[in-house]
Motif scaffolding. Structure first.
Motif, PDB file in Angstrom:
ATOM      1  N   ARG A 149      46.768  69.168  39.271  1.00 35.83           N
ATOM      2  CA  ARG A 149      46.674  67.828  39.078  1.00 35.83           C
ATOM      3  C   ARG A 149      45.390  67.252  38.485  1.00 35.83           C
ATOM      4  O   ARG A 149      45.213  66.706  37.556  1.00 35.83           O
ATOM      5  CB  ARG A 149      47.164  66.903  40.167  1.00 35.83           C
ATOM      6  N   ASP A 150      44.395  67.783  39.301  1.00 34.97           N
ATOM      7  CA  ASP A 150      42.810  67.362  39.121  1.00 34.97           C
ATOM      8  C   ASP A 150      42.429  68.152  37.631  1.00 34.97           C
ATOM      9  O   ASP A 150      41.440  67.453  36.901  1.00 34.97           O
ATOM     10  CB  ASP A 150      41.942  68.005  40.116  1.00 34.97           C
ATOM     11  N   ARG A 151      43.154  69.143  37.207  1.00 40.25           N
ATOM     12  CA  ARG A 151      42.470  69.850  36.190  1.00 40.25           C
ATOM     13  C   ARG A 151      43.353  69.631  34.987  1.00 40.25           C
ATOM     14  O   ARG A 151      42.904  69.093  33.590  1.00 40.25           O
ATOM     15  CB  ARG A 151      42.530  71.482  36.362  1.00 40.25           C
ATOM     16  N   PHE A 152      44.700  69.374  34.956  1.00 39.97           N
ATOM     17  CA  PHE A 152      45.407  69.262  33.713  1.00 39.97           C
ATOM     18  C   PHE A 152      46.350  68.117  33.879  1.00 39.97           C
ATOM     19  O   PHE A 152      47.269  68.006  32.986  1.00 39.97           O
ATOM     20  CB  PHE A 152      46.614  70.721  33.695  1.00 39.97           C
ATOM     21  N   GLY A 153      46.520  67.237  34.951  1.00 42.10           N
ATOM     22  CA  GLY A 153      47.128  65.978  35.084  1.00 42.10           C
ATOM     23  C   GLY A 153      48.376  66.065  35.797  1.00 42.10           C
ATOM     24  O   GLY A 153      48.687  67.144  36.196  1.00 42.10           O
ATOM     25  N   GLU A 154      48.776  64.764  36.222  1.00 45.00           N
ATOM     26  CA  GLU A 154      50.101  64.799  36.889  1.00 45.00           C
ATOM     27  C   GLU A 154      51.287  65.370  36.462  1.00 45.00           C
ATOM     28  O   GLU A 154      52.353  65.900  36.973  1.00 45.00           O
ATOM     29  CB  GLU A 154      50.495  63.379  37.326  1.00 45.00           C
ATOM     30  N   LYS A 155      51.447  65.289  35.044  1.00 45.53           N
ATOM     31  CA  LYS A 155      52.827  65.594  34.282  1.00 45.53           C
ATOM     32  C   LYS A 155      53.032  67.072  34.507  1.00 45.53           C
ATOM     33  O   LYS A 155      53.936  67.435  34.769  1.00 45.53           O
ATOM     34  CB  LYS A 155      52.732  65.174  32.936  1.00 45.53           C
ATOM     35  N   ILE A 156      51.940  67.732  34.189  1.00 42.01           N
ATOM     36  CA  ILE A 156      52.233  69.409  34.263  1.00 42.01           C
ATOM     37  C   ILE A 156      51.976  69.871  36.057  1.00 42.01           C
ATOM     38  O   ILE A 156      52.889  70.583  36.339  1.00 42.01           O
ATOM     39  CB  ILE A 156      50.914  70.149  33.672  1.00 42.01           C
ATOM     40  N   ALA A 157      51.481  68.846  36.798  1.00 40.39           N
ATOM     41  CA  ALA A 157      51.360  69.236  38.158  1.00 40.39           C
ATOM     42  C   ALA A 157      52.822  69.082  38.860  1.00 40.39           C
ATOM     43  O   ALA A 157      53.352  69.858  39.681  1.00 40.39           O
ATOM     44  CB  ALA A 157      50.481  68.459  38.941  1.00 40.39           C
ATOM     45  N   TYR A 158      53.570  67.997  38.267  1.00 41.76           N
ATOM     46  CA  TYR A 158      54.895  67.841  38.660  1.00 41.76           C
ATOM     47  C   TYR A 158      55.917  69.033  38.297  1.00 41.76           C
ATOM     48  O   TYR A 158      56.528  69.407  39.059  1.00 41.76           O
ATOM     49  CB  TYR A 158      55.505  66.386  38.290  1.00 41.76           C
ATOM     50  N   TYR A 159      55.589  69.514  37.242  1.00 41.16           N
ATOM     51  CA  TYR A 159      56.594  70.833  36.821  1.00 41.16           C
ATOM     52  C   TYR A 159      56.167  71.916  37.892  1.00 41.16           C
ATOM     53  O   TYR A 159      57.011  72.441  38.299  1.00 41.16           O
ATOM     54  CB  TYR A 159      56.073  71.304  35.436  1.00 41.16           C
ATOM     55  N   PHE A 160      54.848  72.242  38.120  1.00 40.29           N
ATOM     56  CA  PHE A 160      54.743  73.294  39.102  1.00 40.29           C
ATOM     57  C   PHE A 160      55.146  72.963  40.474  1.00 40.29           C
ATOM     58  O   PHE A 160      55.517  73.672  41.158  1.00 40.29           O
ATOM     59  CB  PHE A 160      52.898  73.757  38.929  1.00 40.29           C
ATOM     60  N   ALA A 161      55.028  71.655  40.840  1.00 44.82           N
ATOM     61  CA  ALA A 161      55.600  71.069  42.085  1.00 44.82           C
ATOM     62  C   ALA A 161      57.099  71.606  42.087  1.00 44.82           C
ATOM     63  O   ALA A 161      57.705  71.742  42.985  1.00 44.82           O
ATOM     64  CB  ALA A 161      55.117  69.862  42.467  1.00 44.82           C
ATOM     65  N   PHE A 162      57.709  71.132  41.218  1.00 44.37           N
ATOM     66  CA  PHE A 162      59.106  71.121  41.260  1.00 44.37           C
ATOM     67  C   PHE A 162      59.537  72.617  41.315  1.00 44.37           C
ATOM     68  O   PHE A 162      60.307  73.242  41.905  1.00 44.37           O
ATOM     69  CB  PHE A 162      59.826  70.612  39.911  1.00 44.37           C
ATOM     70  N   THR A 163      58.805  73.706  40.344  1.00 47.84           N
ATOM     71  CA  THR A 163      59.398  74.907  40.281  1.00 47.84           C
ATOM     72  C   THR A 163      59.038  75.548  41.829  1.00 47.84           C
ATOM     73  O   THR A 163      59.730  76.375  42.040  1.00 47.84           O
ATOM     74  CB  THR A 163      58.610  75.203  39.348  1.00 47.84           C
ATOM     75  N   GLN A 164      57.959  75.017  42.368  1.00 48.23           N
ATOM     76  CA  GLN A 164      57.401  75.622  43.648  1.00 48.23           C
ATOM     77  C   GLN A 164      58.516  75.405  44.634  1.00 48.23           C
ATOM     78  O   GLN A 164      58.975  76.137  45.341  1.00 48.23           O
ATOM     79  CB  GLN A 164      56.108  75.365  43.998  1.00 48.23           C
ATOM     80  N   SER A 165      59.116  74.025  44.550  1.00 47.17           N
ATOM     81  CA  SER A 165      59.981  73.574  45.659  1.00 47.17           C
ATOM     82  C   SER A 165      61.310  74.290  45.406  1.00 47.17           C
ATOM     83  O   SER A 165      62.123  74.671  46.345  1.00 47.17           O
ATOM     84  CB  SER A 165      60.196  72.115  45.529  1.00 47.17           C
ATOM     85  N   TYR A 166      61.473  74.562  44.081  1.00 41.93           N
ATOM     86  CA  TYR A 166      63.102  75.211  43.797  1.00 41.93           C
ATOM     87  C   TYR A 166      62.778  76.592  44.325  1.00 41.93           C
ATOM     88  O   TYR A 166      63.751  76.949  44.853  1.00 41.93           O
ATOM     89  CB  TYR A 166      63.212  75.036  42.189  1.00 41.93           C
ATOM     90  N   PHE A 167      61.828  77.227  43.837  1.00 42.50           N
ATOM     91  CA  PHE A 167      61.451  78.609  44.513  1.00 42.50           C
ATOM     92  C   PHE A 167      61.700  78.705  45.798  1.00 42.50           C
ATOM     93  O   PHE A 167      62.298  79.705  46.397  1.00 42.50           O
ATOM     94  CB  PHE A 167      60.225  79.227  44.024  1.00 42.50           C
ATOM     95  N   THR A 168      61.002  77.713  46.504  1.00 42.81           N
ATOM     96  CA  THR A 168      61.037  77.712  48.165  1.00 42.81           C
ATOM     97  C   THR A 168      62.472  77.612  48.680  1.00 42.81           C
ATOM     98  O   THR A 168      63.286  78.233  49.468  1.00 42.81           O
ATOM     99  CB  THR A 168      60.047  76.824  48.664  1.00 42.81           C
ATOM    100  N   PHE A 169      63.457  76.877  47.843  1.00 42.78           N
ATOM    101  CA  PHE A 169      64.658  76.461  48.437  1.00 42.78           C
ATOM    102  C   PHE A 169      65.617  77.470  48.137  1.00 42.78           C
ATOM    103  O   PHE A 169      66.803  77.737  48.942  1.00 42.78           O
ATOM    104  CB  PHE A 169      65.010  74.931  47.539  1.00 42.78           C
ATOM    105  N   LEU A 170      65.314  78.385  47.185  1.00 47.00           N
ATOM    106  CA  LEU A 170      65.989  79.426  46.650  1.00 47.00           C
ATOM    107  C   LEU A 170      66.256  80.636  47.855  1.00 47.00           C
ATOM    108  O   LEU A 170      67.061  81.450  47.689  1.00 47.00           O
ATOM    109  CB  LEU A 170      65.679  79.953  45.615  1.00 47.00           C
ATOM    110  N   ILE A 171      65.080  80.651  48.844  1.00 48.66           N
ATOM    111  CA  ILE A 171      65.313  81.631  49.736  1.00 48.66           C
ATOM    112  C   ILE A 171      66.526  81.756  50.498  1.00 48.66           C
ATOM    113  O   ILE A 171      67.032  82.713  50.927  1.00 48.66           O
ATOM    114  CB  ILE A 171      64.019  81.358  50.673  1.00 48.66           C
ATOM    115  N   PHE A 172      67.187  80.469  50.851  1.00 48.73           N
ATOM    116  CA  PHE A 172      68.374  80.324  51.777  1.00 48.73           C
ATOM    117  C   PHE A 172      69.444  80.859  50.793  1.00 48.73           C
ATOM    118  O   PHE A 172      70.342  81.751  51.115  1.00 48.73           O
ATOM    119  CB  PHE A 172      68.454  78.999  52.198  1.00 48.73           C
TER     120      PHE A 172
END
Length: 720
Positions: free
Chosen positions: A166-189
């Motif tokens: 977020r500090d480097r590329f802005g919130e819009k791109i940070a939200y994409y990485f946050a979503f993909t990371q949350s999705y990845f974590t949730f996929l474990i189950f």
């Protein structure tokens, strides 16, 4: 200095290949004046192919500081910031660190905002700025290398890693990485449960369908809460309210705002709504065009693989794939162009509304191209194959040149047996093979193309040098200490522009496969969890190496893609129930004949499943709303501090802690006589007499203590 950017904030590419020298000089002079007017310093160097590199940095720190202050005050006025910024600009800047993303965002706004809003009004390829090809910040290669190296050794991203993005590329791109990371974590189950279901329960398991549906609902509702938490953490909650008008917006009239008194430009909402109704024929056109193409290729593939049995069958079965690979992208590009024109015609006022409307139209196209082939197999081929196949002889032209006799081209009129594993193989292709192909096309192919093109240019330059020409036309005037830097800038100028919406679309479409069809092949989540681990790292590499550094943009969510997730979850509750019902006979399905399908039972199954979904979604949403989170705690704390500071400013520092002190006046005979004399001089009511007995809270406390002493039970007095 190997990776130094020489303090450059932005680079502007000014290309004049198709412009006369006089017009190019005049336009370039206007550009320099516009940038200097807003306090930006510039340097110019050679580009390539009739272009100039304009390097931009902040020239007036005072002007830049005022822009930062103005931006933060605007956030506060729109409710994005909980507290009013300090009155002094310096105090405001010292109180909150200026991130690199905020710096680049404000400088970009200085360059591109209209003059009436305090900007230079420089918009690439628009009006008088038609010679400006692009505006982009430079990569920080030192950070990029460290970022990629760090991520290559990590399995899970921490919130601090997202803060860094977020500090480097802005919130819009940070939200994409946050979503993909949350999705990845949730996929474990679902990955673990899917493997167990594949081993124990098999395909089309009711238990897996229920668990998968519950997981989809939980993930979507969790992400909604996560968006809010991140918005609070990053200070952008509600930032969507700060919307700037599009330059292409055409107002129909100007009216006086009854609240602010300002003159505002508007376009009637009813007129836009009428224009939006054109989405209906567009959706029908897209469905017919893409649906007809996909269905035709589907029929050809069935004919060649399961009806035709002559020479060349092993090669001919790839014909439909070739047709789809060639024609679908072409048709999709055409329909996307129509969608864009339709979006322009709707005349959206802000960029955010424009992008949201276009995203919804594009999602319709992606939905058809991504899911229609599986829908055709699951709900046409499997239940009605024996009825449809006899009519596929219209496709015998595709194999006639290779057939030895007519018998090899004849479709069976009766007794056709469908391939029961076809649906599972198709789901495997879209969830495994297609993911691998997309990864190669997205990551490896661009790298190979870029390296090949670079090598070609080097060979061409060397040949020119051997013939007595210059080895590099644009580097003729390069100063030695700038040569390496300018070489990097010219390479970055040739890179593509990163579009985060493309990567978000990939993740949402992938989620759709999981929601709609994973009951066919329970190992689907395992494929996705592996793909997404690689996707997070490859996207980081893509941003750092394959694309120009994106201009930081703010956002408080993933936008309309969140609605797409909800829609796919709802549709998944219907398709999963239908698939479980159709394949409840040990996964064999109707075997190409609809005789075994009870229409009322299928409709009842779908109806029941959908209503269970609605009930579960309500329950999960209620449960998630009751769970506290760091973001909500931070928001409550900020609001409390705002109220406390306000009360302290108005009533004093000790207003929250100590009651007002008394005047140290004691009751004496003289004071009582004075009170009696004053009382006789004015008319007093019983109410005045009632409230004049005690003069302060100390006296009330003393009287109360005396009464307690007199009235307390004897046992209490003994204990004392």
């Amino acid at each position: 200095m190997a990776h130094s950017n020489f303090g450059v904030d932005y680079v502007i590419i000014y290309r004049f290949a198709d412009t006369s020298s006089v017009e190019a000089r005049d336009g370039f002079t206007l550009l320099m004046q516009a940038l200097a007017r807003v306090g930006l310093a510039t340097e110019v160097r050679n580009g390539d192919n009739c272009s100039l590199l304009v390097f931009v940095k902040v020239g007036s720190q005072k002007r830049f500081a005022s822009e930062v202050y103005r931006s933060r005050v605007k956030d506060w006025l729109h409710g994005v910031r909980p507290a009013e910024p300090a009155r002094e600009t310096r105090t405001t800047l010292e109180g909150q660190t200026l991130t690199e993303a905020e710096r680049f965002r404000i400088i970009h706004r200085l360059i591109t905002s209209p003059r009436k809003e305090g900007g230079a009004g420089v918009i690439p390829k628009e009006g008088q700025w038609k010679n400006i090809e692009s505006i982009f910040p430079l990569h920080d290669h030192t950070f990029n290398k460290g970022w990629i190296k760090k991520w290559s050794t990590m399995t899970f991203l921490k919130v601090e890693d997202l803060d860094q993005i977020r500090d480097r590329f802005g919130e819009k791109i940070a939200y994409y990485f946050a979503f993909t990371q949350s999705y990845f974590t949730f996929l474990i189950f679902p990955a673990a449960f899917g493997f167990a279901a594949w081993v124990i329960l098999g395909y089309f398991s009711t238990v897996y369908a229920v668990v998968n549906g519950l997981w989809c609902v939980t993930f979507v509702e969790y992400w909604k809460r996560q968006e809010i938490d991140l918005g609070v953490r990053w200070g952008v909650k509600g930032v969507a309210a700060i919307q700037e008008k599009r330059l292409d917006f055409k107002h129909e009239k100007e009216v006086r705002d009854p609240v602010t008194g300002e003159t505002v430009q508007i376009f009637p909402a009813t007129k836009r709504l009428l224009r939006q109704l054109l989405q209906v024929p567009f959706a029908i056109l897209a469905t017919l065009a893409l649906g007809t193409l996909i269905a035709t290729c589907f029929g050809i593939e069935i004919f060649l693989s399961e009806v035709y049995n002559g020479p060349g069958q092993g090669l001919l079965v790839f014909l439909p794939t070739g047709l789809l690979t060639t024609l679908v992208p072409t048709l999709t590009t055409l329909l996307t162009s129509i969608a864009t024109r339709l979006n322009d015609y709707e005349n959206w006022e802000t960029s955010a509304d424009y992008e949201s409307a276009l995203t919804r139209k594009i999602f319709v196209l992606n939905f058809i191209t991504s899911y229609l082939p599986i829908f055709l197999t699951a709900f046409i081929y499997v239940p009605f194959g024996s009825l449809v196949v006899p009519y596929l002889d219209v496709f015998n032209l595709t194999a006639r040149p290779f057939a030895e006799n007519e018998k090899q081209l004849q479709t069976p009129q009766t007794g056709f047996v469908i391939n029961p594993s076809r649906l599972r193989k198709q789901v495997f292709y879209f969830t495994v093979t297609a993911q691998i192909v997309n990864f190669v096309l997205e990551t490896i192919v661009p790298y190979v193309k870029r390296r090949s093109f670079s090598k070609y240019r080097e060979i061409k330059s060397d040949r020119a040098a051997k013939k007595g020409g210059a080895s590099s036309g644009q580097a003729i005037d390069d100063v030695p200490e700038e040569a390496e830097f300018l070489k990097r800038v010219r390479k970055e100028a040739e890179l593509d522009v990163y579009d985060v919406a493309t990567d978000l679309r990939e993740m949402v479409i992938q989620f759709g496969y999981l929601s709609l069809f994973s009951v066919v092949w329970p190992l689907t989540p395992i494929s996705f969890i592996i793909n997404n681990w690689l996707e997070l790292r490859s996207d980081a590499v893509k941003i750092c190496v394959e694309m120009q550094r994106p201009t930081p943009l703010r956002a408080d969510s993933i936008g309309p893609w969140l609605d797409s997730l909800g829609f796919l979850t709802w549709l998944g509750s219907i398709t999963t129930a239908a698939l479980v019902y159709l394949f409840s006979n040990d996964g064999l399905g109707p075997d190409g004949t609809p005789a075994s399908i009870q229409g009322w039972a299928l409709l009842l199954t779908v109806f029941f499943s959908e209503h269970v979904y609605l009930l579960v979604r309500w329950g999960v949403r209620l449960a998630v709303s009751k769970i506290d989170s760091p973001g909500m705690e931070k928001e409550r704390a900020e609001r409390f501090m705002v109220r406390k500071r306000y009360l302290q400013d108005v009533l004093g520092q000790d207003v929250m802690d100590v009651p007002p002190g008394h005047t140290e006046e004691h009751i004496t005979r003289a004071s009582l006589e004075e009170d009696a004399r004053q009382s006789s001089l004015r008319t007093t009511s019983p109410e005045d007499h009632f409230w004049s007995r005690q003069r302060s809270w100390e006296e009330s406390a003393k009287v109360g203590a005396n009464l307690i002493e007199k009235m307390a039970p004897k046992e209490s007095k003994k204990q004392q």
